[in-house]
Design an enzyme around this catalytic site. Sequence first.
Site, PDB file in Angstrom:
ATOM      1  N   ILE A   1       0.827  -1.207   0.000  1.00 28.70           N
ATOM      2  CA  ILE A   1       0.000   0.000   0.000  1.00 28.70           C
ATOM      3  C   ILE A   1       0.866   1.263   0.000  1.00 28.70           C
ATOM      4  CG2 ILE A   1      -1.767   1.303   1.276  1.00 28.70           C
ATOM      5  CD1 ILE A   1      -2.800  -1.320  -0.003  1.00 28.70           C
TER       6      ILE A   1
ATOM      7  N   SER B   1      -1.009 -14.769  -0.308  1.00 25.99           N
ATOM      8  CA  SER B   1      -1.182 -15.922  -1.206  1.00 25.99           C
ATOM      9  C   SER B   1      -1.001 -15.568  -2.677  1.00 25.99           C
ATOM     10  CB  SER B   1      -2.575 -16.522  -1.004  1.00 25.99           C
ATOM     11  OG  SER B   1      -2.871 -16.633   0.356  1.00 25.99           O
TER      12      SER B   1
ATOM     13  N   HIS C   1      -7.589 -10.947  -6.442  1.00 24.56           N
ATOM     14  CA  HIS C   1      -8.989 -11.281  -6.167  1.00 24.56           C
ATOM     15  C   HIS C   1      -9.948 -10.651  -7.180  1.00 24.56           C
ATOM     16  CE1 HIS C   1      -8.326 -13.417  -2.452  1.00 24.56           C
ATOM     17  NE2 HIS C   1      -7.458 -12.489  -2.094  1.00 24.56           N
TER      18      HIS C   1
END
Length: 90
Positions: free
Chosen positions: A14, A48, A52
């Site tokens: 971020i 992971s 998404h």
Amino acid sequence: MDKLDIAIIGAGVIGLAIACELALKTNKTLAVIDSSRRFGQGVSSRNSQVIHSGVYYAPEMLKSILCIKGNRLLYKFCEKNRIHHQRCGK
Ligand SMILES: Cc1cc2nc3c(=O)[nH]c(=O)nc-3n(C[C@H](O)[C@H](O)[C@H](O)COP(=O)(O)OP(=O)(O)OC[C@H]3O[C@@H](n4cnc5c(N)ncnc54)[C@H](O)[C@@H]3O)c2cc1C
């Protein structure tokens, strides 16, 4: 450097993404500050690696809207910068 316009605390995905956008789109001086010795030592280096698609959230949720927008932007970023990725359909 005596003075900074912007200090970003945290060199995870971020903080680095915000720094990249600001560096490319403004003339501000900025620094990314982290308590670790190197960048990306927090959660960002232990996830992971799934891009998404937003299927887990109700379509009207802000989380879903941002997830879908982020999905498109991330694929575009990977393609533009020749970052290896797979569209495996998950
Ligand atoms: C097990 C797991 C799996 C995941 N899998 C996925 C996935 O497949 N796909 C996906 O999109 N997301 C996934 N996520 C979520 C994703 O990894 C996080 O949302 C994202 O990495 C968060 O990034 P960040 O920059 O906010 O935090 P971080 O990467 O944690 O960065 C924060 C930084 O701030 C620094 N910091 C903290 N406090 C201070 C301080 N006081 N002073 C200076 N520096 C400080 C830390 O050292 C760290 O470098 C997963 C998360 C987990 C836990």
